[in-house]
Enzyme design. Sequence first.
Site, PDB file in Angstrom:
ATOM      1  N   GLU A 107      19.030 -12.487   3.043  1.00 51.91           N
ATOM      2  CA  GLU A 107      17.777 -13.107   3.500  1.00 51.91           C
ATOM      3  C   GLU A 107      17.580 -12.877   4.997  1.00 51.91           C
ATOM      4  OE1 GLU A 107      14.169 -15.195   3.667  1.00 51.91           O
ATOM      5  OE2 GLU A 107      15.221 -13.982   2.171  1.00 51.91           O
ATOM      6  N   GLU A 162      11.167  -7.777   7.994  1.00 51.78           N
ATOM      7  CA  GLU A 162       9.761  -8.151   7.749  1.00 51.78           C
ATOM      8  C   GLU A 162       8.973  -8.314   9.048  1.00 51.78           C
ATOM      9  OE1 GLU A 162       9.170 -10.959   3.875  1.00 51.78           O
ATOM     10  OE2 GLU A 162      10.649 -11.665   5.319  1.00 51.78           O
ATOM     11  N   LYS A 222      14.417 -10.930   6.679  1.00 54.33           N
ATOM     12  CA  LYS A 222      13.548 -11.597   7.644  1.00 54.33           C
ATOM     13  C   LYS A 222      13.352 -10.708   8.875  1.00 54.33           C
ATOM     14  CE  LYS A 222      12.648 -14.333   5.858  1.00 54.33           C
ATOM     15  NZ  LYS A 222      11.557 -14.122   4.877  1.00 54.33           N
ATOM     16  N   TRP A 229      -6.047  -6.329   1.441  1.00 53.73           N
ATOM     17  CA  TRP A 229      -4.725  -5.706   1.505  1.00 53.73           C
ATOM     18  C   TRP A 229      -4.865  -4.466   0.634  1.00 53.73           C
ATOM     19  CZ3 TRP A 229      -0.292  -5.212  -2.045  1.00 53.73           C
ATOM     20  CH2 TRP A 229       0.870  -4.786  -1.382  1.00 53.73           C
ATOM     21  N   ARG A 284      -3.334 -13.246   3.394  1.00 57.40           N
ATOM     22  CA  ARG A 284      -3.274 -12.575   2.092  1.00 57.40           C
ATOM     23  C   ARG A 284      -3.471 -11.067   2.232  1.00 57.40           C
ATOM     24  NH1 ARG A 284      -4.162 -16.267  -2.181  1.00 57.40           N
ATOM     25  NH2 ARG A 284      -4.831 -14.530  -3.481  1.00 57.40           N
ATOM     26  N   CYS A 287      -5.626  -9.549  -1.835  1.00 62.22           N
ATOM     27  CA  CYS A 287      -6.709  -9.794  -0.880  1.00 62.22           C
ATOM     28  C   CYS A 287      -7.078 -11.267  -0.924  1.00 62.22           C
ATOM     29  CB  CYS A 287      -7.921  -8.961  -1.273  1.00 62.22           C
ATOM     30  SG  CYS A 287      -7.541  -7.226  -1.502  1.00 62.22           S
ATOM     31  N   ASN A 324     -10.479  -9.255  -5.700  1.00 58.68           N
ATOM     32  CA  ASN A 324      -9.039  -9.318  -5.430  1.00 58.68           C
ATOM     33  C   ASN A 324      -8.332  -8.945  -6.731  1.00 58.68           C
ATOM     34  OD1 ASN A 324      -6.398  -9.816  -4.696  1.00 58.68           O
ATOM     35  ND2 ASN A 324      -6.545 -12.012  -5.154  1.00 58.68           N
ATOM     36  N   GLY A 325      -7.447  -7.969  -6.664  1.00 60.35           N
ATOM     37  CA  GLY A 325      -6.744  -7.553  -7.884  1.00 60.35           C
ATOM     38  C   GLY A 325      -6.748  -6.043  -8.007  1.00 60.35           C
ATOM     39  N   LYS A 356       1.185 -12.193   1.757  1.00 56.16           N
ATOM     40  CA  LYS A 356       1.937 -13.412   1.470  1.00 56.16           C
ATOM     41  C   LYS A 356       2.443 -13.462   0.034  1.00 56.16           C
ATOM     42  CE  LYS A 356       3.869 -17.292   2.284  1.00 56.16           C
ATOM     43  NZ  LYS A 356       5.101 -17.264   3.055  1.00 56.16           N
ATOM     44  N   HIS A 394      34.360   1.160   4.014  1.00 54.83           N
ATOM     45  CA  HIS A 394      34.231   2.142   2.920  1.00 54.83           C
ATOM     46  C   HIS A 394      32.919   2.928   3.033  1.00 54.83           C
ATOM     47  CE1 HIS A 394      37.764   0.400   1.158  1.00 54.83           C
ATOM     48  NE2 HIS A 394      37.208  -0.791   1.191  1.00 54.83           N
TER      49      HIS A 394
END
Length: 598
Positions: free
Chosen positions: A471, A478, A475, A75, A27, A2, A99-100, A593, A494
Amino acid sequence: MCGIIGYKGKKNAKDVLISCLGMLEYRGYDSSGIAVFRNDKVRIVKTVGRIENLKEKLLRYDLDESNMGIGHTRWATHGKVTEENAHPHKVGRVTLVHNGVIENYKEIQEKLKNYEFKSETDSEVVCALIDSYYNGNNELESIEKATKELKGSYALAIIFDGKDKIYGIKKDTPLILGIGNKEFILSSDICALLPYTNEYIVLEDDEIVEIGDKFNIYYDGIIIYKKIEISDYSLEEAMKNGYDHFMLKEINEQIDVSKKLYSKYITNDFINELIPDLSKYKRIDFVGCGSAYNASLIAKYFIDKYCTNGEFYCNSYEASEYRYSNHYFDKNVLAVFVSQSGETADTLACLRMCKEEGIDTLSIVNVISSTMARESKYILPMLAGPEICVATTKGYFSQSYICSLLCLKLMYRRRIIDKDELLRIMEELKKLPQYLETVINKDYKEIAKSIYKNEDIYYIGRGIDIYSCYEASLKLKEISYIHSECFASGELKHGPIALLSKGTPVIALLSEFSVHEKVINNIYEAKSRGAKIITIRKESINIDKNLSDYDVVVPLTSEFVQNLLMIVVCQILSYEVAKLRKCDIDKPRNLSKSVTVE
Ligand code: BG6
């Protein structure tokens, strides 16, 4: 994770809190809220969804006459995305934002028999616990007593009824005090401070800051003095500057990032001493999460290809696995941690585990005030500037650039390449900004239009291209929510080839000259199943003009730089696809993030 904020000063607290929360929204963006202090009273307004929703709701409240308050953007970890679970939480005379994650909140809740809880959150339990120790005058003591009982990570901003002061404390989660002109801002990160000040103090674990007309920092009840640091970030860097999205801005900023990295780490066309010589170690463990892990695979690829022998080798690990798997450690081992934010919980925990084992630790990190930057033995700054878009682009770019430099230095020290060869590669690094301009200025919209409606898109390649595919696929996942996977192109037949049907997009990366014909064969296999083929190739690799439906050619350069051009094409393609799907590109659903919880 958060974002938490606190403001005390002369300005309208509501407005400052809202603008800062806007800067912290990357965040977490499930819900948000503020609490302002006026006439000894605390008034709370919170809502589900974006800061925009909160702004709208605040129009129905008169919170203007306040110069002090706290705020939060969430979040969700504990408890669903509801207004009750949104912060701030108020229990008794205590109001806080958190936050946590508190791991033992259930036990504590059991103990707090006299309290009723409105939410499902661990944070409200912390609020009640502080209130249970509060006697109306012992703010510091009640915070100390309560936080001593907490297991887990927390950054808290706290207000007590009738007291026009803000208190802050943190453990294993970032908290920064911004010092402005007769105003103070408590924040989860630097970006939110920039509109008001670039002077800040990083709080360490268990330090309590008390913010009134001036501030004090306490440790174990004693006032301590801490150095004020100056951020070299500019506000402009943290703004969109006319781009539609931070992602597009940050993709374009890779041109400047490559110039900054060159001037930092290359002196007189030579890799300078800031890039450490890894040859004194026998094993290198690269550790990271998400794109940071993908970047570390570039280092592993080159070290495996050129440096690994019976005595020396390296490995790349996803931090969440590395943390709980068995490792042999001795002084011949170096652990390299890759992290844009420098706060990702799993990677940070691995760093602390390695420090406990007494081995050398090096962090490739972007946020220099971050916990990992401060706790690592060595650091390599990524110089990417503030990265706001949740899905990293310039962060990954800088990480892989630095990984390549680490390998090149090792190869030179090991006489695997000579001075002339290294100078040739440095020449290519110098030209990278112009190569990037060529790639970035191409138009990818037509390709995006032809694939954005697909719900499954696959990437294939061989050698280093596989790692770029990892990557590229991440992307796309995401920011567009399209199901995407990447396969070693030789593996397609295969199994994965069963996923292909008429029109299934297959994006093939071709930069490994030695095996390009093999990849072309694999492309024909996919094509024969009706796949829509998009090729991304370096200009020295030729293909039949009918092989692919869309063909992107990137400038030829050194293999140590080529992957950077390939991935930028994939970044922009993902961006254009997500844009056509009207996705929230900078703040994709369910993501954050940097995840400061396990
Ligand atoms: C995720 C980010 O939360 O964490 C990714 O969305 C990132 O972009 C990953 O790669 C690791 O973050 P960091 O800060 O440790 O590089």
